[in-house]
Design a protein around this motif. Structure first.
Motif, PDB file in Angstrom:
ATOM      1  N   ASP B 222       0.693  -1.236  -0.109  1.00 41.81           N
ATOM      2  CA  ASP B 222      -0.038   0.223  -0.103  1.00 41.81           C
ATOM      3  C   ASP B 222       0.836   1.426  -0.028  1.00 41.81           C
ATOM      4  OD1 ASP B 222      -2.264  -1.626   0.297  1.00 41.81           O
ATOM      5  OD2 ASP B 222      -2.798  -1.171   2.284  1.00 41.81           O
ATOM      6  N   ILE B 223       1.967   1.100   0.760  1.00 43.26           N
ATOM      7  CA  ILE B 223       2.804   2.462   0.992  1.00 43.26           C
ATOM      8  C   ILE B 223       3.645   2.642  -0.275  1.00 43.26           C
ATOM      9  CG2 ILE B 223       4.811   3.128   2.139  1.00 43.26           C
ATOM     10  CD1 ILE B 223       3.989   1.826   4.529  1.00 43.26           C
ATOM     11  N   LEU B 224       4.101   1.632  -1.061  1.00 41.13           N
ATOM     12  CA  LEU B 224       4.774   1.703  -2.347  1.00 41.13           C
ATOM     13  C   LEU B 224       3.792   2.314  -3.489  1.00 41.13           C
ATOM     14  CD1 LEU B 224       6.911  -1.646  -2.530  1.00 41.13           C
ATOM     15  CD2 LEU B 224       7.698   0.671  -1.913  1.00 41.13           C
ATOM     16  N   ASP B 225       2.647   1.627  -3.409  1.00 34.66           N
ATOM     17  CA  ASP B 225       1.948   2.356  -4.583  1.00 34.66           C
ATOM     18  C   ASP B 225       1.608   3.933  -4.330  1.00 34.66           C
ATOM     19  OD1 ASP B 225      -0.345   1.360  -6.485  1.00 34.66           O
ATOM     20  OD2 ASP B 225      -1.697   2.786  -5.119  1.00 34.66           O
ATOM     21  N   LEU B 226       1.525   4.190  -3.040  1.00 31.48           N
ATOM     22  CA  LEU B 226       1.154   5.585  -2.866  1.00 31.48           C
ATOM     23  C   LEU B 226       2.652   6.718  -3.310  1.00 31.48           C
ATOM     24  CD1 LEU B 226      -1.136   7.402  -1.823  1.00 31.48           C
ATOM     25  CD2 LEU B 226       0.215   7.200   0.236  1.00 31.48           C
ATOM     26  N   THR B 227       3.847   6.187  -2.892  1.00 32.69           N
ATOM     27  CA  THR B 227       5.055   6.815  -2.727  1.00 32.69           C
ATOM     28  C   THR B 227       6.056   6.717  -3.771  1.00 32.69           C
ATOM     29  OG1 THR B 227       6.053   5.176  -1.255  1.00 32.69           O
ATOM     30  CG2 THR B 227       4.836   6.736  -0.170  1.00 32.69           C
ATOM     31  N   LYS B 228       5.870   5.476  -4.873  1.00 33.72           N
ATOM     32  CA  LYS B 228       6.868   5.118  -5.744  1.00 33.72           C
ATOM     33  C   LYS B 228       6.209   5.685  -7.216  1.00 33.72           C
ATOM     34  CE  LYS B 228       9.824   3.792  -3.127  1.00 33.72           C
ATOM     35  NZ  LYS B 228      11.448   4.305  -3.108  1.00 33.72           N
ATOM     36  N   SER B 230       5.543   4.629 -11.010  1.00 32.44           N
ATOM     37  CA  SER B 230       5.588   3.583 -11.957  1.00 32.44           C
ATOM     38  C   SER B 230       6.979   3.085 -12.646  1.00 32.44           C
ATOM     39  CB  SER B 230       4.585   3.811 -13.355  1.00 32.44           C
ATOM     40  OG  SER B 230       3.209   4.150 -13.022  1.00 32.44           O
ATOM     41  N   GLU B 231       7.844   3.923 -12.930  1.00 35.86           N
ATOM     42  CA  GLU B 231       9.116   3.670 -13.352  1.00 35.86           C
ATOM     43  C   GLU B 231       9.932   2.642 -12.263  1.00 35.86           C
ATOM     44  OE1 GLU B 231       8.137   6.626 -13.807  1.00 35.86           O
ATOM     45  OE2 GLU B 231       7.269   5.845 -15.809  1.00 35.86           O
ATOM     46  N   GLU B 232       9.600   3.317 -10.873  1.00 35.24           N
ATOM     47  CA  GLU B 232      10.454   2.819  -9.891  1.00 35.24           C
ATOM     48  C   GLU B 232       9.817   1.425  -9.529  1.00 35.24           C
ATOM     49  OE1 GLU B 232      12.095   6.053  -6.752  1.00 35.24           O
ATOM     50  OE2 GLU B 232       9.810   6.230  -7.419  1.00 35.24           O
ATOM     51  N   LEU B 233       8.497   1.267  -9.543  1.00 35.67           N
ATOM     52  CA  LEU B 233       7.797  -0.050  -9.346  1.00 35.67           C
ATOM     53  C   LEU B 233       7.956  -1.316 -10.282  1.00 35.67           C
ATOM     54  CD1 LEU B 233       4.531   0.852  -7.474  1.00 35.67           C
ATOM     55  CD2 LEU B 233       6.810   0.410  -6.544  1.00 35.67           C
ATOM     56  N   GLY B 234       8.064  -0.672 -11.562  1.00 33.50           N
ATOM     57  CA  GLY B 234       8.052  -1.529 -12.909  1.00 33.50           C
ATOM     58  C   GLY B 234       6.532  -2.145 -12.968  1.00 33.50           C
ATOM     59  N   ASN B 285      16.183 -12.318   7.470  1.00 40.52           N
ATOM     60  CA  ASN B 285      16.537 -11.453   6.002  1.00 40.52           C
ATOM     61  C   ASN B 285      15.214 -11.391   5.391  1.00 40.52           C
ATOM     62  OD1 ASN B 285      18.955 -11.457   7.047  1.00 40.52           O
ATOM     63  ND2 ASN B 285      19.614 -13.109   5.543  1.00 40.52           N
ATOM     64  N   LEU B 286      14.582 -12.402   5.061  1.00 41.33           N
ATOM     65  CA  LEU B 286      13.140 -12.247   4.480  1.00 41.33           C
ATOM     66  C   LEU B 286      12.372 -11.312   4.929  1.00 41.33           C
ATOM     67  CD1 LEU B 286      12.314 -15.888   3.459  1.00 41.33           C
ATOM     68  CD2 LEU B 286      11.716 -14.197   1.962  1.00 41.33           C
ATOM     69  N   ALA B 287      12.095 -11.187   6.272  1.00 39.28           N
ATOM     70  CA  ALA B 287      11.299 -10.193   6.896  1.00 39.28           C
ATOM     71  C   ALA B 287      11.844  -8.915   6.621  1.00 39.28           C
ATOM     72  CB  ALA B 287      11.210 -10.482   8.495  1.00 39.28           C
ATOM     73  N   ASN B 288      13.014  -8.468   6.638  1.00 36.60           N
ATOM     74  CA  ASN B 288      13.666  -7.193   6.431  1.00 36.60           C
ATOM     75  C   ASN B 288      13.435  -6.827   4.828  1.00 36.60           C
ATOM     76  OD1 ASN B 288      14.883  -6.645   8.928  1.00 36.60           O
ATOM     77  ND2 ASN B 288      16.436  -7.727   8.541  1.00 36.60           N
ATOM     78  N   TYR B 289      13.602  -7.937   4.086  1.00 33.93           N
ATOM     79  CA  TYR B 289      13.306  -7.567   2.731  1.00 33.93           C
ATOM     80  C   TYR B 289      12.071  -7.296   2.404  1.00 33.93           C
ATOM     81  CZ  TYR B 289      11.902  -8.843  -1.930  1.00 33.93           C
ATOM     82  OH  TYR B 289      11.357  -8.540  -3.282  1.00 33.93           O
ATOM     83  N   ILE B 290      10.915  -7.829   2.957  1.00 33.14           N
ATOM     84  CA  ILE B 290       9.437  -7.634   2.853  1.00 33.14           C
ATOM     85  C   ILE B 290       9.366  -6.320   3.226  1.00 33.14           C
ATOM     86  CG2 ILE B 290       7.175  -8.143   3.347  1.00 33.14           C
ATOM     87  CD1 ILE B 290       7.903 -11.154   3.364  1.00 33.14           C
ATOM     88  N   ALA B 291      10.036  -5.720   4.417  1.00 29.88           N
ATOM     89  CA  ALA B 291       9.552  -4.391   4.991  1.00 29.88           C
ATOM     90  C   ALA B 291      10.372  -3.379   4.268  1.00 29.88           C
ATOM     91  CB  ALA B 291      10.254  -4.401   6.542  1.00 29.88           C
ATOM     92  N   TYR B 292      11.421  -3.542   3.859  1.00 26.86           N
ATOM     93  CA  TYR B 292      12.368  -2.609   3.298  1.00 26.86           C
ATOM     94  C   TYR B 292      12.337  -2.590   1.665  1.00 26.86           C
ATOM     95  CZ  TYR B 292      13.398  -1.833   8.089  1.00 26.86           C
ATOM     96  OH  TYR B 292      13.218  -1.605   9.463  1.00 26.86           O
ATOM     97  N   ARG B 293      11.761  -3.482   1.009  1.00 24.02           N
ATOM     98  CA  ARG B 293      11.924  -3.633  -0.446  1.00 24.02           C
ATOM     99  C   ARG B 293      11.391  -2.298  -0.928  1.00 24.02           C
ATOM    100  NH1 ARG B 293       6.462  -5.806  -1.942  1.00 24.02           N
ATOM    101  NH2 ARG B 293       5.507  -5.664  -0.141  1.00 24.02           N
ATOM    102  N   GLN B 294      11.952  -1.900  -2.217  1.00 19.38           N
ATOM    103  CA  GLN B 294      11.642  -0.535  -2.706  1.00 19.38           C
ATOM    104  C   GLN B 294      10.814  -0.715  -3.974  1.00 19.38           C
ATOM    105  OE1 GLN B 294      12.658   2.507  -1.426  1.00 19.38           O
ATOM    106  NE2 GLN B 294      13.204   1.158   0.228  1.00 19.38           N
ATOM    107  N   LYS B 295      10.175  -2.061  -4.214  1.00 19.76           N
ATOM    108  CA  LYS B 295       9.180  -2.213  -5.195  1.00 19.76           C
ATOM    109  C   LYS B 295       8.328  -3.621  -5.030  1.00 19.76           C
ATOM    110  CE  LYS B 295      12.368  -3.992  -9.126  1.00 19.76           C
ATOM    111  NZ  LYS B 295      12.543  -3.802 -10.519  1.00 19.76           N
TER     112      LYS B 295
END
Lengths: 295, 295
Positions: B222-228, B230-234, B285-295
């Motif tokens: 939800d946060i990514l959809d709002l803050t990134k 389309s180019e960044e998200l792909g 690592n998986l939890a961190n990845y899910i929390a801090y992924r950029q797309k």
């Protein structure tokens, strides 16, 4: 068979979690509606009878038997969808997507498929005589009859045939029916036999029996559609002719189709040789019923 | 994770029977197309890591891990259908019903669901350390996350919400995500732990971990959809706003949503206390990845 169907109906009714869902009862209601919309419960009955002939008690196979009916119901719901056979009625009642809506019907089918595997894999619903490895094998057998080896494959090829106007050749017609109809009857029978502790040889024989009655089931369906009235069938007769669908009577004629019924019935019964006649009786009766039913 | 995904991709490719079908390759091709259309393979990776943390070798859980991705793919195919989310593109490629057609997409989903259970229940693909009763329990866990306790239920309630114009209350939003997203992540984790031989207590802890990262996954989405962009998200950004969809940022604001991410991440990691830190590392690592992924 009527007695067995009543018992199966009661067990199916209990198998769907009957609780008030916190947000919506829609999915649950659609699953329940389609699963309890009637039907002869041929597949569960086969599964229970196969368990007995293979050396078990009928009741051992009940969870797997229920799973076969859930899988069957899923395939009816999805095949009835507007993008496929687009049927509004099934057994005189509205089809799932008509009684609810299309997305609910797709999802109720998915959920019934999942419930089938949840039910069949539930160790605690089997007696201790049924080892976990038999249960895992039974689950694999049920899974195999749905995809590329069974229901979905048969439906895809059937739909491809309805898109072309040419007559379907006999080998393709048989391929469709072996996948669309026989595969699940086979899985129901073999699953019961595995749970009952049948030997590999017994399982092979019962597999042969089930494939014969699977094809038999379809040939008889084709004959009934051509020879009975809608009143006699309790559903629209003559649909195959009207839709120019390739059937056995159309391809090989009505007389040869009737001979084929006798041939398949003979093949099915032959596979039961060597079994104790008393425990084989329900399977003989089922084969006779499928061959000689009037609707 | 990239290494694991490559290994999973290879195994998935081999899991779909690759043969020439006598009548049509259509069903097979559609299954293969959607299963191999990319994706981060988060669910299989979770399953393998959970098997290891519970005391097994990662490879033990491979059949179940593949099953989780097949179930995930089925749910994407069905959710993309015209009668549901009506999406033409998925990960930059045509959705299954666009690349093939609607009936094929419904049936390919069904067949992938069945293949998941065939794969997960196949005794001969597990080492002898994994007993048949663990396998049967794992199959039950996978089945439960699909129907009224998981994916289908979440989708039905989500669709009901899109039909009404009111804002969705927080408890309903959480209900949807716990079913649509968290349930399968939970099943992937718990299934791995069961196969790895985890104790009941360990399984409970890992279940808690998975539910936290399941919700986390969605809040971050939800946060990514709002803050990134389309180019960044792909993929198309701002879709939620455009469709007036209820999201966490909309309900509780962006800052509070980010706090919630930290809270859920903390909860997830807390559940890993008591496990050997080295084998817990992939799950951290998986939890961190899910929390801090950029797309």
């Amino acid at each position: 068979m009527i007695e067995k169907a009543a018992m199966v109906n009661q067990a199916l009714d209990s198998a769907i979690p009957n609780k008030a869902f916190p947000q919506s009862n829609r999915l649950h209601d659609a699953m329940h509606y389609s699963l309890m919309a009637g039907g002869k419960r041929v597949r569960p009955t086969l599964c229970l009878a196969a368990c007995k002939i293979a050396g078990g008690l009928e009741a051992w196979a009940l969870p797997a038997a229920l799973a076969t009916e859930m899988i069957h119901t899923m395939s009816l719901i999805h095949d009835d969808l507007p993008c496929m056979d687009n049927d509004d009625l099934r057994r005189g009642k509205l089809t799932c997507h008509k009684a609810f809506d299309e997305p609910t019907a797709v999802l109720a089918g998915d959920a019934l498929l999942a419930l089938a595997f949840e039910t069949a894999s539930n160790l605690s619903s089997y007696p201790t005589e049924v080892s976990p490895d038999r249960i895992a094998r039974a689950v694999g057998e049920l899974a195999r009859c749905i995809g590329t080896e069974g229901l979905a494959e048969g439906q895809v090829v059937d739909l491809e045939c309805t898109c072309v106007s040419e007559q379907v050749p006999l080998d393709k017609l048989e391929y469709i029916h072996l996948h669309k109809t026989a595969a699940l009857l086979e899985a129901a029978t073999v699953t019961g036999a595995i749970i009952g502790g049948g030997s590999d040889e017994q399982i092979d024989q019962l597999r042969g029996y089930a494939r014969s009655i699977g094809l038999l089931f379809q040939v008889v369906d084709d004959i009934l559609d051509l020879t009975k009235s809608s009143e006699e069938l309790g559903k629209t007769a003559g649909k195959d002719l009207a839709s120019d669908k390739t059937t056995y009577p159309k391809l090989i004629g009505l007389d040869k189709s009737r001979e084929f019924v006798e041939e398949l019935l003979g093949q099915a019964k032959e596979q039961l040789n060597g079994f104790d006649p008393e425990s084989a009786a329900p399977l003989v009766n089922l084969a006779n019923y499928i061959a000689y039913r009037q609707k």
